[in-house]
Design a protein around this motif. Structure first.
Motif, PDB file in Angstrom:
ATOM      1  N   LEU A   1      -2.768  -4.265  13.241  1.00  0.00           N
ATOM      2  CA  LEU A   1      -3.156  -5.183  12.164  1.00  0.00           C
ATOM      3  C   LEU A   1      -2.745  -6.617  12.467  1.00  0.00           C
ATOM      4  O   LEU A   1      -3.488  -7.556  12.221  1.00  0.00           O
ATOM      5  CB  LEU A   1      -2.513  -4.763  10.848  1.00  0.00           C
ATOM      6  CG  LEU A   1      -3.327  -3.863   9.933  1.00  0.00           C
ATOM      7  CD1 LEU A   1      -2.519  -3.541   8.692  1.00  0.00           C
ATOM      8  CD2 LEU A   1      -4.658  -4.499   9.555  1.00  0.00           C
TER       9      LEU A   1
ATOM     10  N   LEU B   1      -8.199  -0.800   3.804  1.00  0.00           N
ATOM     11  CA  LEU B   1      -7.411  -2.025   3.733  1.00  0.00           C
ATOM     12  C   LEU B   1      -8.161  -3.189   4.374  1.00  0.00           C
ATOM     13  O   LEU B   1      -8.212  -4.293   3.838  1.00  0.00           O
ATOM     14  CB  LEU B   1      -6.072  -1.818   4.438  1.00  0.00           C
ATOM     15  CG  LEU B   1      -5.289  -3.109   4.563  1.00  0.00           C
ATOM     16  CD1 LEU B   1      -4.633  -3.447   3.243  1.00  0.00           C
ATOM     17  CD2 LEU B   1      -4.293  -3.042   5.679  1.00  0.00           C
ATOM     18  N   ARG B   2      -8.761  -2.929   5.545  1.00  0.00           N
ATOM     19  CA  ARG B   2      -9.480  -3.987   6.262  1.00  0.00           C
ATOM     20  C   ARG B   2     -10.629  -4.529   5.427  1.00  0.00           C
ATOM     21  O   ARG B   2     -10.874  -5.736   5.408  1.00  0.00           O
ATOM     22  CB  ARG B   2     -10.000  -3.461   7.606  1.00  0.00           C
ATOM     23  CG  ARG B   2      -8.886  -3.301   8.626  1.00  0.00           C
ATOM     24  CD  ARG B   2      -9.313  -2.446   9.802  1.00  0.00           C
ATOM     25  NE  ARG B   2      -8.185  -2.240  10.708  1.00  0.00           N
ATOM     26  CZ  ARG B   2      -7.835  -3.085  11.664  1.00  0.00           C
ATOM     27  NH1 ARG B   2      -8.544  -4.180  11.877  1.00  0.00           N
ATOM     28  NH2 ARG B   2      -6.782  -2.826  12.413  1.00  0.00           N
TER      29      ARG B   2
ATOM     30  N   GLU C   1       0.848  -1.205   0.000  1.00  0.00           N
ATOM     31  CA  GLU C   1       0.000   0.000   0.000  1.00  0.00           C
ATOM     32  C   GLU C   1       0.875   1.244   0.000  1.00  0.00           C
ATOM     33  O   GLU C   1       1.734   1.420   0.870  1.00  0.00           O
ATOM     34  CB  GLU C   1      -0.945   0.026   1.215  1.00  0.00           C
ATOM     35  CG  GLU C   1      -1.854   1.258   1.169  1.00  0.00           C
ATOM     36  CD  GLU C   1      -2.993   1.270   2.184  1.00  0.00           C
ATOM     37  OE1 GLU C   1      -3.065   0.362   3.026  1.00  0.00           O
ATOM     38  OE2 GLU C   1      -3.809   2.210   2.104  1.00  0.00           O
TER      39      GLU C   1
ATOM     40  N   GLN D   1       0.440   1.108  13.410  1.00  0.00           N
ATOM     41  CA  GLN D   1      -0.568   0.532  12.532  1.00  0.00           C
ATOM     42  C   GLN D   1      -0.298  -0.970  12.326  1.00  0.00           C
ATOM     43  O   GLN D   1      -1.222  -1.781  12.348  1.00  0.00           O
ATOM     44  CB  GLN D   1      -0.491   1.287  11.204  1.00  0.00           C
ATOM     45  CG  GLN D   1      -1.623   1.046  10.273  1.00  0.00           C
ATOM     46  CD  GLN D   1      -1.202   1.359   8.853  1.00  0.00           C
ATOM     47  OE1 GLN D   1      -0.117   0.997   8.417  1.00  0.00           O
ATOM     48  NE2 GLN D   1      -2.068   2.038   8.140  1.00  0.00           N
TER      49      GLN D   1
ATOM     50  N   THR E   1      -6.662   2.476   8.275  1.00  0.00           N
ATOM     51  CA  THR E   1      -6.639   1.130   7.712  1.00  0.00           C
ATOM     52  C   THR E   1      -8.034   0.643   7.321  1.00  0.00           C
ATOM     53  O   THR E   1      -8.199  -0.504   6.944  1.00  0.00           O
ATOM     54  CB  THR E   1      -6.030   0.120   8.715  1.00  0.00           C
ATOM     55  OG1 THR E   1      -6.772   0.187   9.924  1.00  0.00           O
ATOM     56  CG2 THR E   1      -4.568   0.401   8.967  1.00  0.00           C
TER      57      THR E   1
ATOM     58  N   PRO F   1       2.831  -1.900   4.153  1.00  0.00           N
ATOM     59  CA  PRO F   1       2.444  -0.491   4.082  1.00  0.00           C
ATOM     60  C   PRO F   1       3.693   0.376   3.923  1.00  0.00           C
ATOM     61  O   PRO F   1       4.697   0.159   4.610  1.00  0.00           O
ATOM     62  CB  PRO F   1       1.772  -0.224   5.432  1.00  0.00           C
ATOM     63  CG  PRO F   1       2.348  -1.243   6.359  1.00  0.00           C
ATOM     64  CD  PRO F   1       2.786  -2.418   5.524  1.00  0.00           C
TER      65      PRO F   1
ATOM     66  N   TYR G   1       1.420  -8.068   3.819  1.00  0.00           N
ATOM     67  CA  TYR G   1       0.969  -6.688   3.601  1.00  0.00           C
ATOM     68  C   TYR G   1       2.132  -5.767   3.918  1.00  0.00           C
ATOM     69  O   TYR G   1       2.718  -5.833   5.000  1.00  0.00           O
ATOM     70  CB  TYR G   1      -0.243  -6.385   4.492  1.00  0.00           C
ATOM     71  CG  TYR G   1      -0.607  -4.913   4.560  1.00  0.00           C
ATOM     72  CD1 TYR G   1      -1.006  -4.232   3.407  1.00  0.00           C
ATOM     73  CD2 TYR G   1      -0.540  -4.205   5.758  1.00  0.00           C
ATOM     74  CE1 TYR G   1      -1.337  -2.876   3.463  1.00  0.00           C
ATOM     75  CE2 TYR G   1      -0.889  -2.866   5.824  1.00  0.00           C
ATOM     76  CZ  TYR G   1      -1.277  -2.199   4.669  1.00  0.00           C
ATOM     77  OH  TYR G   1      -1.592  -0.876   4.724  1.00  0.00           O
TER      78      TYR G   1
ATOM     79  N   SER H   1      -0.020   4.997   3.791  1.00  0.00           N
ATOM     80  CA  SER H   1      -1.071   4.282   4.496  1.00  0.00           C
ATOM     81  C   SER H   1      -1.709   5.191   5.517  1.00  0.00           C
ATOM     82  O   SER H   1      -1.090   5.581   6.484  1.00  0.00           O
ATOM     83  CB  SER H   1      -0.516   3.034   5.155  1.00  0.00           C
ATOM     84  OG  SER H   1       0.563   3.381   5.965  1.00  0.00           O
TER      85      SER H   1
END
Ligand code: TRP
Length: 325
Positions: free
Chosen positions: A128, A98-99, A89, A124, A95, A113, A111, A92
């Motif tokens: 996550l 993204l979620r 991403e 972050q 989120t 970021p 993932y 960022s």
């Protein structure tokens, strides 16, 4: 060609060490003709909080519309993505988007970021990892507007990029194409890119989204002056400026300005800048595209269109692109 520094990645806060650069940018921008300030300085703590509020405003359709398209089209995106792919991403923010996407991508292996703010990224990443224990989260501290390298072990893997929020629209079209090419070089041939792009539409709808009735967008724009006063020893009366946002149809962009309500001279860290009554500081552009207009821009930057999805009202679009050789 280099990217206009006004439009480079935003960080939630500018560390003290960057204040010299902030001052240089403000002196340059207020000394220029026409006057302009870099949009990246909107996002101090107060600005970031105001932006969060903007995304929930009734007039600001992009955030909720993009979330709706992600919910609806998540399975289509999953079908295009190779199993075991890693998702990068670029920049960022929250989120939330993204979620929504992750829910639909159980086959994703990692993932990554990418952001200039390391502290923000680490926080972050931690939340996550808690919520998606099977997902490898590998933050990359970098300015995504410049070429950077992915961590060892990710080169040669199936990769996909994610660039939501119509952030691409905050770049001049030539810079947007250059940025898409940078993404392509980082992700490699055959990679996929999913990005959100706001669409051309009725002027009244566009202008309300950037000049809401509650005045949150005005407060967001004016916060730039408050920040200059606080961090750079500025002496600018925020009440002497008005927020103005309008659709420049010829350029297909929303422009945001701070307009001086009267003739005045303002001072920032010992330097003076004269304003005529009605003279403005240009603070942001948000380009609006047609589906075909954006596909053409992507093609120039080496990306073929796989799919483009919109909401039923045709307000916003989500594009899936594939990097060509
Ligand atoms: N990229 C989004 C947009 O152009 C977010 C954004 C950037 C924005 N600057 C803004 C939204 C200023 C409102 C006001 O819409």
């Amino acid at each position: 060609m280099t990217i206009d520094p006004r439009l480079t990645a935003s960080s939630p806060a500018t560390p003290m060490s960057e204040n010299g650069l902030f001052l240089a940018d403000v002196w340059d921008g207020l000394g220029a003709s026409p006057k302009a300030l870099p949009a990246k300085y909107f996002y101090d703590a107060a600005g970031s909080a105001l932006f969060e509020q903007i995304t929930a405003l009734p007039e600001y359709y992009p955030t909720r519309t993009e979330l709706g398209i992600l919910d609806e089209r998540g399975p289509d995106i999953a079908a295009l993505l190779p199993d075991g792919a890693a998702l990068v991403e670029f920049g960022s923010g929250s989120t939330a988007k993204l979620r929504r996407l992750l829910r639909h991508l159980p086959g994703l292996s990692a993932y990554l970021p990418v952001d200039v703010s390391g502290d923000f990224l680490r926080e972050q990443a931690e939340t996550l990892r808690g919520d998606f224990p099977d997902l490898t989260v590998e933050p990359v501290v970098a300015d995504f507007t410049r070429p950077f390298t992915l961590p060892e072990g990710f080169k040669g893997r199936a990769l996909a990029g994610f660039f939501p929020g119509s952030t691409i629209g905050n770049f001049e079209p030539g810079e947007a194409a250059r940025l898409l090419d940078v993404f392509g070089r980082i992700l490699g041939t055959g990679a996929m890119l999913v990005l959100g792009v706001d669409l051309v539409k009725d002027r009244a709808v566009l202008e309300a989204a950037y000049d809401d009735a509650a005045g949150v967008t005005a407060a967001f724009n004016l916060n730039l002056i408050t920040r200059i006063n606080r961090e750079l020893d500025g002496e600018i009366d925020p009440d002497s400026f008005a927020h103005r946002a309008f659709f420049n149809e010829a350029a297909s962009r929303i422009e945001m300005h701070l307009v001086s309500r009267r003739a005045q001279t303002v001072r920032v860290a010992g330097r003076s800048f004269a304003f005529a009554e009605g003279e403005s500081i240009h603070t942001e552009n948000s380009y609006k595209y047609t589906l075909d207009g954006f596909r053409a821009l992507a093609a120039r930057a080496g990306w073929a269109s796989l799919e483009a999805w919109t909401d039923p009202d045709g307000l916003f679009s989500l594009h899936a692109l594939r990097r060509e050789d």
